[in-house]
Design a protein around this motif. Structure first.
Motif, PDB file in Angstrom:
ATOM      1  N   ARG A 132       0.478  -1.106  -0.282  1.00 19.60           N
ATOM      2  CA  ARG A 132      -0.026   0.107   0.409  1.00 19.60           C
ATOM      3  C   ARG A 132       1.188   1.554  -0.663  1.00 19.60           C
ATOM      4  O   ARG A 132       0.589   1.973  -0.482  1.00 19.60           O
ATOM      5  N   ARG A 133       2.176   1.320   0.642  1.00 19.43           N
ATOM      6  CA  ARG A 133       2.688   1.611   0.595  1.00 19.43           C
ATOM      7  C   ARG A 133       3.673   3.123  -0.879  1.00 19.43           C
ATOM      8  O   ARG A 133       3.681   3.044  -0.854  1.00 19.43           O
ATOM      9  N   LEU A 134       4.086   1.343  -1.059  1.00 17.05           N
ATOM     10  CA  LEU A 134       4.476   1.689  -2.402  1.00 17.05           C
ATOM     11  C   LEU A 134       3.844   2.719  -3.086  1.00 17.05           C
ATOM     12  O   LEU A 134       4.226   3.247  -4.109  1.00 17.05           O
ATOM     13  N   ASN A 135       2.589   2.181  -3.389  1.00 17.97           N
ATOM     14  CA  ASN A 135       0.982   2.468  -4.451  1.00 17.97           C
ATOM     15  C   ASN A 135       0.778   4.068  -4.441  1.00 17.97           C
ATOM     16  O   ASN A 135       0.621   4.484  -5.452  1.00 17.97           O
ATOM     17  N   ARG A 136       1.349   4.182  -2.476  1.00 17.27           N
ATOM     18  CA  ARG A 136       0.491   5.636  -2.663  1.00 17.27           C
ATOM     19  C   ARG A 136       1.964   6.619  -3.033  1.00 17.27           C
ATOM     20  O   ARG A 136       2.194   7.791  -3.650  1.00 17.27           O
ATOM     21  N   ALA A 137       3.156   5.807  -3.286  1.00 14.68           N
ATOM     22  CA  ALA A 137       4.368   7.155  -3.042  1.00 14.68           C
ATOM     23  C   ALA A 137       4.422   7.454  -4.768  1.00 14.68           C
ATOM     24  O   ALA A 137       5.036   7.690  -4.637  1.00 14.68           O
ATOM     25  N   SER A 138       4.170   6.139  -5.375  1.00 15.68           N
ATOM     26  CA  SER A 138       4.574   6.118  -6.934  1.00 15.68           C
ATOM     27  C   SER A 138       3.489   6.046  -7.516  1.00 15.68           C
ATOM     28  O   SER A 138       3.798   6.653  -8.542  1.00 15.68           O
ATOM     29  N   GLY A 139       2.494   5.877  -7.210  1.00 16.64           N
ATOM     30  CA  GLY A 139       1.529   6.383  -8.861  1.00 16.64           C
ATOM     31  C   GLY A 139       1.342   5.452  -8.888  1.00 16.64           C
ATOM     32  O   GLY A 139       0.503   6.053 -10.257  1.00 16.64           O
ATOM     33  N   ILE A 140       1.946   4.328  -9.181  1.00 18.14           N
ATOM     34  CA  ILE A 140       1.075   3.051  -9.961  1.00 18.14           C
ATOM     35  C   ILE A 140       1.011   2.267  -9.258  1.00 18.14           C
ATOM     36  O   ILE A 140       0.995   1.432  -8.048  1.00 18.14           O
ATOM     37  N   ALA A 141      -0.077   0.945 -10.132  1.00 18.23           N
ATOM     38  CA  ALA A 141      -0.642  -0.159  -9.626  1.00 18.23           C
ATOM     39  C   ALA A 141       0.162  -1.263  -9.476  1.00 18.23           C
ATOM     40  O   ALA A 141      -0.119  -2.249 -10.225  1.00 18.23           O
ATOM     41  N   ALA A 142       0.971  -1.137  -8.418  1.00 21.83           N
ATOM     42  CA  ALA A 142       1.887  -2.302  -8.464  1.00 21.83           C
ATOM     43  C   ALA A 142       1.338  -3.148  -7.373  1.00 21.83           C
ATOM     44  O   ALA A 142       0.946  -3.469  -6.818  1.00 21.83           O
ATOM     45  N   GLY A 143       1.659  -4.616  -7.653  1.00 27.58           N
ATOM     46  CA  GLY A 143       1.261  -5.602  -7.641  1.00 27.58           C
ATOM     47  C   GLY A 143       2.558  -6.047  -6.657  1.00 27.58           C
ATOM     48  O   GLY A 143       3.205  -4.964  -6.160  1.00 27.58           O
ATOM     49  N   TRP A 144       2.460  -7.300  -5.355  1.00 26.70           N
ATOM     50  CA  TRP A 144       3.008  -7.611  -4.536  1.00 26.70           C
ATOM     51  C   TRP A 144       3.494  -8.925  -4.366  1.00 26.70           C
ATOM     52  O   TRP A 144       1.543  -9.725  -4.324  1.00 26.70           O
ATOM     53  N   ALA A 145       3.966  -9.768  -4.311  1.00 26.31           N
ATOM     54  CA  ALA A 145       4.035 -10.845  -4.006  1.00 26.31           C
ATOM     55  C   ALA A 145       5.037 -11.582  -3.187  1.00 26.31           C
ATOM     56  O   ALA A 145       6.133 -10.098  -2.640  1.00 26.31           O
ATOM     57  N   ALA A 146       4.881 -12.830  -2.159  1.00 28.39           N
ATOM     58  CA  ALA A 146       5.555 -12.937  -0.980  1.00 28.39           C
ATOM     59  C   ALA A 146       6.438 -14.506  -1.021  1.00 28.39           C
ATOM     60  O   ALA A 146       5.739 -15.388  -0.758  1.00 28.39           O
ATOM     61  N   ILE A 147       6.671 -14.494   0.074  1.00 26.37           N
ATOM     62  CA  ILE A 147       7.004 -15.334   0.679  1.00 26.37           C
ATOM     63  C   ILE A 147       6.586 -15.731   2.408  1.00 26.37           C
ATOM     64  O   ILE A 147       5.913 -16.773   2.565  1.00 26.37           O
ATOM     65  N   ASP A 148       7.896 -15.401   2.706  1.00 19.85           N
ATOM     66  CA  ASP A 148       7.045 -15.280   4.364  1.00 19.85           C
ATOM     67  C   ASP A 148       6.160 -14.082   4.846  1.00 19.85           C
ATOM     68  O   ASP A 148       5.325 -15.004   5.940  1.00 19.85           O
ATOM     69  N   ALA A 149       5.629 -13.555   3.761  1.00 20.97           N
ATOM     70  CA  ALA A 149       4.205 -13.358   4.112  1.00 20.97           C
ATOM     71  C   ALA A 149       3.243 -13.655   5.051  1.00 20.97           C
ATOM     72  O   ALA A 149       2.224 -13.231   5.593  1.00 20.97           O
TER      73      ALA A 149
END
Length: 208
Positions: A172-189
């Protein structure tokens, strides 16, 4: 041949990367994903038969919960086994056209500018750009940080997906700061969340 895969705008925005170090079984982790998410099945050390059976179990779960399941490997095997797409490692980049001809979702890992340009050149639907943050998967490896990550994401084209130390809050922070609709992927989360909840419950438990 008519492509079976969704257009790039429909590539899932939330992903689970399989990892054999995880404390929780892969099917249980997959059940924690929001409907419409994606899974990248690695588990490369398993024999082909066991890996195929695991993929088929994930595909059955995926049909019930609208999950997209990719196989890390070659397009031919991904299609033969019935995966929705392929996570094509850089060493197998020459098979990108084959993936597209087979109607597979094509995704690539991206770690630097050269790999980002390759992803754009072959028309990858999504690029897993990493590591954005320090990650347990690659201890000691330098993280890209947000500015460098954004440069690679824009260079790669397709759907950018952040990998490396990611959580929903960081996404969420990445998308707010960048203005792009980035997805995200994780293992540990996905693996750590229930463990942290159990720890809180244990701390809050009243002795009897």
């Amino acid at each position: 041949m008519r492509a079976r895969h969704p257009p790039p705008s429909k590539v899932p925005g939330v992903w689970l990367f399989s990892d054999e170090r995880a404390r929780t079984g892969l099917r249980k982790l997959a059940a924690r994903l929001p409907p419409g998410s994606g899974i990248v099945l690695r588990h490369d050390s398993r024999p082909p038969g066991a890996r195929w059976r695991l993929l088929r179990r994930l595909m059955r779960l995926g049909r019930a919960r609208r999950l997209t399941v990719l196989l890390a490997g070659t397009p031919a095997i991904a299609r033969r086994w019935g995966a929705d797409g392929v996570y094509l490692r850089q060493r197998d980049l020459h098979q990108a056209r084959r993936a597209q001809a087979l109607g597979l979702i094509l995704t690539l890992p991206v770690h630097d500018a050269r790999e980002a340009r390759r992803a754009r050149r072959v028309g990858a639907h999504a690029a897993f750009v990493s590591p954005l943050h320090p990650t347990r998967s690659h201890p000691g490896a330098p993280a890209l940080g947000q500015a460098a990550w954004l440069r690679l994401a824009r260079l790669a084209g397709g759907q950018p997906i952040a990998l490396g130390g990611m959580t929903r809050a960081r996404a969420r922070r990445l998308n707010r700061a960048s203005g792009i609709a980035a997805g995200w992927a994780a293992i540990d989360a996905w693996d750590e969340k229930p463990a942290k909840r159990r720890l809180r419950q244990k701390r809050n438990a009243v002795p009897t």
